[in-house]
Design an enzyme around this catalytic site. Structure first.
Site, PDB file in Angstrom:
ATOM      1  N   ASP A  11      -8.477   1.069   6.631  1.00 10.88           N
ATOM      2  CA  ASP A  11      -7.648   0.714   5.496  1.00 10.88           C
ATOM      3  C   ASP A  11      -8.514  -0.157   4.579  1.00 10.88           C
ATOM      4  O   ASP A  11      -9.542  -0.685   5.023  1.00 10.88           O
ATOM      5  CB  ASP A  11      -6.424  -0.063   5.994  1.00 10.88           C
ATOM      6  CG  ASP A  11      -5.606  -0.644   4.880  1.00 10.88           C
ATOM      7  OD1 ASP A  11      -5.181   0.119   3.985  1.00 10.88           O
ATOM      8  OD2 ASP A  11      -5.386  -1.869   4.880  1.00 10.88           O
ATOM      9  N   ASP A  13      -7.264  -2.640   1.496  1.00 11.56           N
ATOM     10  CA  ASP A  13      -6.712  -3.947   1.161  1.00 11.56           C
ATOM     11  C   ASP A  13      -6.184  -4.665   2.405  1.00 11.56           C
ATOM     12  O   ASP A  13      -5.306  -4.157   3.102  1.00 11.56           O
ATOM     13  CB  ASP A  13      -5.586  -3.784   0.142  1.00 11.56           C
ATOM     14  CG  ASP A  13      -6.085  -3.136  -1.139  1.00 11.56           C
ATOM     15  OD1 ASP A  13      -6.885  -3.773  -1.842  1.00 11.56           O
ATOM     16  OD2 ASP A  13      -5.696  -1.979  -1.420  1.00 11.56           O
TER      17      ASP A  13
END
Length: 216
Positions: A11, A13
């Site tokens: 991922d 952020d």
């Protein structure tokens, strides 16, 4: 604890970069522009979801496309104001990996994801963004698409996530999961391994794949 894999899926952020201050700043401005009260806005989960999903919780359907375009513009512009920075361990870990052994899988749009990654000098060979899928996290589609793009069996992938929705997506894809406590406390995260951030993980690249170890 050692984990063996063929590919690592990250991922963005909250995992590779910190953008929480930017998100709060931009979405607060956005909510004001659309007349959304602070009370209503506080009830909506932003992290780990697409902007379209969050906007749909707050606005009539006919307004959502315009509103999503607006928040994307605000967030992209905020990158230039120092809206993101690398989280601990990110650069060292990614530098140790061959380009075809990892991918970024994000709920942000491609335009926003590329802006944030470019700002911190990360250039993934494979990037799966919100624009690329019909169903976002916690659906497994984004992670399955990344595995397919890398040519790796999903069962041979490890997902790195900081949000419960992303971890659910990784598990649903049949992948090993590593949770980072960068945005959520450990008790809210269900994963095969839970660490503080990427600085707590070391990698060894071999002819057979990648071996992960948690640092003590």
């Amino acid at each position: 604890m050692k984990i063996r894999a063929q590919a690592l899926l990250f991922d963005n952020d909250g995992t590779l970069v910190s953008s929480l201050a930017s998100v709060r700043r931009c979405w607060t401005r956005w909510a004001g522009e659309y007349g959304i009260t602070a009370e209503r806005f506080a009830r909506v989960e932003l992290h780990g979801r697409t902007a379209a999903e969050a906007a749909a919780d707050l606005l009539p359907p006919e307004v959502v496309p315009e509103a999503v375009a607006r928040i994307e513009t605000l967030e992209v512009e905020d990158v230039a104001n120092g809206g993101v920075h690398l989280l601990p361990g990110t650069r060292d870990l990614l530098t140790a990996l061959p380009a075809d052994r990892w991918a970024v899988v994000t709920s942000a749009t491609r335009r926003l994801a590329e802006a944030r990654l470019d700002a911190v000098g990360i250039l993934p060979k494979t990037l799966v963004a919100a624009d690329d899928v019909t169903r976002g996290k916690p659906d497994p589609e984004p992670y399955l698409l990344a595995a397919r793009a890398l040519g790796v069996d999903p069962a041979e992938c490890v997902v790195f996530e900081d949000a419960p929705a992303g971890l659910r997506a990784g598990r649903a894809a049949g992948m090993t999961t590593v949770a980072l406590t960068t945005t959520h406390p450990a008790h809210e995260l269900t994963a095969d391994l839970v660490v503080e951030d990427l600085s707590a993980v070391s990698v060894l690249v071999t002819a057979d794949g990648v071996e992960l170890s948690a640092r003590r």
